[in-house]
Design a protein around this motif. Sequence first.
Motif, PDB file in Angstrom:
ATOM      1  N   LEU A   1       1.092  -0.939  -0.180  1.00 44.35           N
ATOM      2  CA  LEU A   1      -0.056   0.061   0.109  1.00 44.35           C
ATOM      3  C   LEU A   1       1.030   0.996  -0.183  1.00 44.35           C
ATOM      4  N   ARG A   2       2.157   1.054   1.076  1.00 46.13           N
ATOM      5  CA  ARG A   2       2.891   2.037   1.144  1.00 46.13           C
ATOM      6  C   ARG A   2       3.787   2.456  -0.796  1.00 46.13           C
ATOM      7  N   LEU A   3       3.437   1.505  -1.214  1.00 44.51           N
ATOM      8  CA  LEU A   3       4.332   1.355  -3.052  1.00 44.51           C
ATOM      9  C   LEU A   3       3.584   2.562  -3.491  1.00 44.51           C
ATOM     10  N   LYS A   4       2.553   1.325  -3.280  1.00 44.85           N
ATOM     11  CA  LYS A   4       0.963   2.221  -4.494  1.00 44.85           C
ATOM     12  C   LYS A   4       0.788   3.469  -4.508  1.00 44.85           C
ATOM     13  N   LEU A   5       1.055   4.372  -2.939  1.00 47.20           N
ATOM     14  CA  LEU A   5       0.517   5.906  -2.581  1.00 47.20           C
ATOM     15  C   LEU A   5       1.836   6.483  -2.982  1.00 47.20           C
ATOM     16  N   GLY A   6       3.169   5.734  -2.496  1.00 49.38           N
ATOM     17  CA  GLY A   6       4.284   6.685  -3.055  1.00 49.38           C
ATOM     18  C   GLY A   6       5.143   7.318  -1.670  1.00 49.38           C
ATOM     19  N   VAL A   7       3.962   6.779  -0.558  1.00 47.45           N
ATOM     20  CA  VAL A   7       4.067   6.781   0.978  1.00 47.45           C
ATOM     21  C   VAL A   7       5.548   7.245   1.338  1.00 47.45           C
ATOM     22  N   GLN A   8       6.667   7.560   1.922  1.00 48.02           N
ATOM     23  CA  GLN A   8       7.434   7.175   1.834  1.00 48.02           C
ATOM     24  C   GLN A   8       7.479   6.867   3.954  1.00 48.02           C
ATOM     25  N   LEU A   9       8.661   5.830   4.323  1.00 42.64           N
ATOM     26  CA  LEU A   9       8.474   6.262   6.265  1.00 42.64           C
ATOM     27  C   LEU A   9       9.871   7.280   6.616  1.00 42.64           C
ATOM     28  N   CYS A  10       9.124   8.170   7.734  1.00 42.97           N
ATOM     29  CA  CYS A  10      10.043   8.537   8.097  1.00 42.97           C
ATOM     30  C   CYS A  10      11.718   7.900   8.485  1.00 42.97           C
ATOM     31  N   PRO A  11      11.839   8.674   8.401  1.00 47.62           N
ATOM     32  CA  PRO A  11      13.821   8.234   8.057  1.00 47.62           C
ATOM     33  C   PRO A  11      14.031   8.451   9.683  1.00 47.62           C
ATOM     34  N   PHE A  12      13.583   9.160  10.211  1.00 46.42           N
ATOM     35  CA  PHE A  12      14.003   9.101  11.943  1.00 46.42           C
ATOM     36  C   PHE A  12      13.402   7.998  12.914  1.00 46.42           C
ATOM     37  N   SER A  13      11.962   8.003  12.807  1.00 50.06           N
ATOM     38  CA  SER A  13      10.686   6.718  13.423  1.00 50.06           C
ATOM     39  C   SER A  13      11.318   5.631  13.060  1.00 50.06           C
TER      40      SER A  13
END
Length: 79
Positions: free
Chosen positions: A26-38
């Motif tokens: 789902l993240r890949l489909k929507l292009g949402v990135q993970l926070c680099p800190f958390s």
Amino acid sequence: MHDQPTFLRTMTWADLLHALNIDEALRLKLGVQLCPFSGKVEEYTLVDRLGGMLNVWPAKWRKVIEQGRVELASAQLSR
């Protein structure tokens, strides 16, 4: 892109954050990135993608966004 904002009606912003944290596809489909800190999808990372690129916002921000649009329109009319 669509000029009118879309507000989430049935899925809460928290539900969407949770879904994106557990579903890499789902993240890949929507292009949402993970926070680099958390290492998780945080609200700001979701807003960067959905709000900034797709104009989709949590319903709790509707009042602020609509007020901003009214102020912008008023400023343009007063020129």
